[in-house]
Design a protein around this motif. Structure first.
Motif, short mmCIF file in Angstrom:
data_model
loop_
_atom_site.label_atom_id
_atom_site.label_comp_id
_atom_site.label_asym_id
_atom_site.label_seq_id
_atom_site.Cartn_x
_atom_site.Cartn_y
_atom_site.Cartn_z
N ILE A 364 11.44 10.66 17.20
CA ILE A 364 10.70 11.43 16.19
C ILE A 364 10.65 12.91 16.57
CG2 ILE A 364 8.42 11.76 15.15
CD1 ILE A 364 8.00 8.74 15.37
N LEU A 365 10.36 13.19 17.84
CA LEU A 365 10.28 14.59 18.28
C LEU A 365 11.63 15.29 18.15
CD1 LEU A 365 7.97 14.37 21.44
CD2 LEU A 365 7.36 14.77 19.05
N GLU A 366 12.72 14.59 18.46
CA GLU A 366 14.04 15.20 18.32
C GLU A 366 14.34 15.49 16.86
OE1 GLU A 366 18.30 14.17 20.24
OE2 GLU A 366 17.67 12.81 18.65
N HIS A 367 13.94 14.59 15.98
CA HIS A 367 14.22 14.77 14.56
C HIS A 367 13.40 15.93 13.98
CE1 HIS A 367 15.55 13.44 10.57
NE2 HIS A 367 14.32 13.71 10.16
N LEU A 368 12.13 16.03 14.34
CA LEU A 368 11.26 17.06 13.78
C LEU A 368 11.33 18.37 14.54
CD1 LEU A 368 8.06 14.94 12.98
CD2 LEU A 368 9.81 15.70 11.39
N GLU A 369 11.72 18.30 15.81
CA GLU A 369 11.75 19.48 16.69
C GLU A 369 10.38 20.13 16.79
OE1 GLU A 369 14.80 22.01 15.18
OE2 GLU A 369 16.43 20.73 15.90
N ALA A 370 9.34 19.29 16.73
CA ALA A 370 7.96 19.78 16.86
C ALA A 370 7.06 18.56 17.07
CB ALA A 370 7.54 20.55 15.62
N ILE A 371 5.82 18.82 17.55
CA ILE A 371 4.84 17.76 17.69
C ILE A 371 4.20 17.53 16.32
CG2 ILE A 371 2.80 16.95 18.93
CD1 ILE A 371 5.16 17.49 20.75
N PRO A 372 4.37 16.37 15.71
CA PRO A 372 3.87 16.16 14.35
C PRO A 372 2.36 15.92 14.32
CG PRO A 372 4.88 14.16 15.15
CD PRO A 372 5.08 15.19 16.23
N GLU A 373 1.78 16.16 13.16
CA GLU A 373 0.38 15.87 12.91
C GLU A 373 0.27 14.48 12.28
OE1 GLU A 373 -2.22 17.64 13.72
OE2 GLU A 373 -1.07 19.33 14.55
N PRO A 374 -0.87 13.79 12.47
CA PRO A 374 -1.05 12.50 11.79
C PRO A 374 -0.90 12.65 10.28
CG PRO A 374 -2.73 12.81 13.49
CD PRO A 374 -1.99 14.11 13.38
N THR A 390 -1.53 10.62 17.01
CA THR A 390 -0.89 11.38 18.09
C THR A 390 -1.88 11.51 19.24
OG1 THR A 390 -1.60 13.49 17.15
CG2 THR A 390 0.58 12.66 16.50
N GLU A 391 -1.33 11.75 20.40
CA GLU A 391 -2.15 11.90 21.61
C GLU A 391 -1.55 13.00 22.46
OE1 GLU A 391 -2.13 8.93 24.92
OE2 GLU A 391 -4.20 8.60 24.25
N HIS A 393 0.63 15.56 23.51
CA HIS A 393 1.94 16.07 23.11
C HIS A 393 2.92 14.95 22.75
CE1 HIS A 393 1.80 15.43 27.48
NE2 HIS A 393 3.05 15.02 27.35
N LYS A 394 2.43 13.82 22.30
CA LYS A 394 3.32 12.73 21.94
C LYS A 394 2.77 11.93 20.78
CE LYS A 394 1.39 9.31 25.15
NZ LYS A 394 1.68 8.38 26.28
N VAL A 395 3.67 11.16 20.14
CA VAL A 395 3.28 10.26 19.06
C VAL A 395 2.80 8.96 19.68
CG1 VAL A 395 4.09 8.97 17.05
CG2 VAL A 395 4.92 11.29 17.46
N LYS A 396 1.57 8.58 19.35
CA LYS A 396 1.02 7.34 19.91
C LYS A 396 1.32 6.14 19.03
CE LYS A 396 -3.16 5.29 21.85
NZ LYS A 396 -4.61 5.46 22.13
N THR A 397 1.17 6.28 17.72
CA THR A 397 1.39 5.16 16.80
C THR A 397 2.08 5.68 15.54
OG1 THR A 397 -0.66 4.14 17.59
CG2 THR A 397 0.34 3.19 15.63
N ALA A 398 3.03 4.90 15.05
CA ALA A 398 3.74 5.24 13.81
C ALA A 398 3.93 3.97 12.98
CB ALA A 398 5.08 5.89 14.10
N ARG A 399 3.96 4.17 11.66
CA ARG A 399 4.22 3.05 10.75
C ARG A 399 5.66 3.17 10.27
NH1 ARG A 399 0.94 -0.12 7.53
NH2 ARG A 399 -0.85 1.23 7.99
N ILE A 400 6.42 2.08 10.40
CA ILE A 400 7.82 2.06 9.99
C ILE A 400 7.99 1.05 8.87
CG2 ILE A 400 10.21 1.72 10.74
CD1 ILE A 400 9.40 2.41 13.53
N GLN A 401 8.54 1.51 7.75
CA GLN A 401 8.83 0.64 6.62
C GLN A 401 10.23 0.06 6.76
OE1 GLN A 401 6.68 -0.11 4.26
NE2 GLN A 401 5.08 1.42 4.61
N PRO A 402 10.51 -1.07 6.09
CA PRO A 402 11.88 -1.60 6.10
C PRO A 402 12.87 -0.57 5.58
CG PRO A 402 10.35 -3.21 5.19
CD PRO A 402 9.57 -1.94 5.37
N ARG A 403 14.09 -0.68 5.99
CA ARG A 403 15.11 0.31 5.66
C ARG A 403 15.36 0.36 4.16
NH1 ARG A 403 20.89 0.79 8.84
NH2 ARG A 403 21.39 2.89 8.18
#
Length: 414
Positions: A364-374, A390-391, A393-403
């Protein structure tokens, strides 16, 4: 008779070329005489093809000459055209299509008996075949082909994958998957499957003695790294069973704990899994610490981690195999940011990119090139991802939908 001989030559050529080389090699080593002769003939296919085509063309030309003589005697010059058409049809049906189709369907039944005839015939006609091969091989070398290399039938990794996939019921599906995992093992490095440094469970000698005893008693691991203050100051590896008896007698001391430590085993980052598997076997080790070029510890890897790459996770529930994945009623998944991308792909049948970062947070960080907000949403290789928590400088939890399936653009119609 000549048409029948032509059919024999045509059928034997197709049958010999259609043989499965690996089954042929197995039969030859098992003592099958026909397979042995066929294998010797196929070691130099240029000579075999030269012999067969020499015989085939000879009988076809001779049959044409005989048919022309018969036509002249029976109907004069006007019958030559009719005889040519009839002979062409007869050769096509009885000397080409039928025998070659039969040979393609049952190559072994035709190739092995033919080998008993073609082997002595090759010795008898060898001078003529040799002259033909000298001319043709010279032309082939000018075109960049080398007939001497025809016997080299080594399979590549991709060829083996095709063989395993097409084995069907001959190899159980579970065994097929294990064989494919072995073939893919060369592409995986220790960095891809190691437990990250932040998730390693170890014993800090700077903790109070009661906390150390409680940690040992409640540990779910049989081997634990022991360090002093910082994980970079690793003192050794503790086999919990070696101190259990002293713990039960309440006689375990720090000195005895330190005396039971084994030397830590360090593994350079980037080591391929097959190499590390052999190293574990040679050094009689089951656990190692992965270090980078500066000597800093990056993670931990065990022998069981490598074996799971071959036989799969030791669980029947794919979602339960990853403790950081929580299925949701709507079909989505709540995933911890530290979850391994490879594990997600393998156990949930996803296809997220694995060439870069090893964890979902890194991806996620590589894709956004920044620390994202919830609440931030993005699309990772057609997978809709929403940042839940987020916690620092990192993403703690993310929701992923089916492709998502890519929709085709509809072309305008008149």
């Amino acid at each position: 008779m000549l048409i029948a001989l032509s059919g024999c030559f045509s059928g034997s050529e197709t049958a010999l070329m259609m043989l499965n080389r690996y089954r042929l090699r197995h039969l030859a080593r098992s003592g099958h005489q026909g397979a042995r002769r066929a294998e010797r003939l196929l070691q130099r296919p240029d000579r075999l093809i030269g012999l067969i085509l020499l015989g085939n063309n000879f009988v076809n030309i001779l049959a044409s000459a005989v048919a022309t003589l018969i036509a002249l005697r029976l109907g004069g010059e006007g019958a030559i055209a009719a005889s040519t058409g009839l002979l062409t049809l007869a050769i096509l049906i009885f000397a080409e299509v039928t025998p070659k189709t039969l040979a393609a369907l049952r190559p072994e039944r035709l190739a092995f008996p033919a080998a008993f005839v073609l082997a002595p015939l090759l010795r008898f006609c060898y001078p003529l075949v040799w002259i033909i091969n000298c001319i043709t091989n010279t032309l082939l070398r000018l075109l960049g082909a080398h007939p001497e290399d025809a016997g080299n039938t080594n399979l590549s990794r991709e060829d083996l994958r095709v063989v395993v996939n097409e084995a069907g019921a001959m190899i159980p599906h579970r065994h097929q998957k294990m064989l494919l995992n072995i073939l893919d093992l060369e592409k995986v490095e220790v960095d891809d499957i190691m437990v990250p440094r932040s998730e390693i469970v170890g014993i800090d000698l700077d903790d109070s003695w009661s906390e150390i005893l409680e940690q040992i008693a409640g540990s779910q691991y049989t081997r634990m790294p022991v360090y002093q203050g910082s994980f970079d100051a690793v003192q050794g590896l503790l086999h919990v069973r070696q101190v259990l008896s002293s713990m039960l007698r309440s006689t375990l001391t720090r000195e005895e704990l330190s005396a039971n430590l084994s030397e830590p085993y360090f593994i350079p980052e980037g080591t391929p899994l097959p190499v590390q598997l052999l190293n574990f076997q040679a050094k009689r080790r089951r656990i190692g610490l992965v270090v980078d070029e500066y000597g800093e510890i990056l993670g931990l890897i065990t022998l069981e981690d490598i074996l799971e790459e071959i036989v799969g996770e030791f669980t029947t529930d794919p979602a339960a195999a990853i403790q950081d994945v929580y299925p949701q009623p709507d079909g989505s998944f709540l995933v911890d940011g530290s979850a391994s991308v490879r594990e997600l792909n393998r156990l949930l049948k996803w296809n997220m990119p694995t060439s870069g970062p090893k964890t979902l947070n890194g991806l996620i960080l590589e894709h956004l090139e920044a620390i994202p907000e919830p609440g931030t949403s993005l699309l990772l290789d057609d997978y809709p991802v929403t940042i839940i928590q987020t916690e620092r400088h990192k993403v703690k939890t993310a929701r992923i939908q089916p492709r998502r399936r890519r929709r085709r653009r509809m072309q305008p119609t008149e």
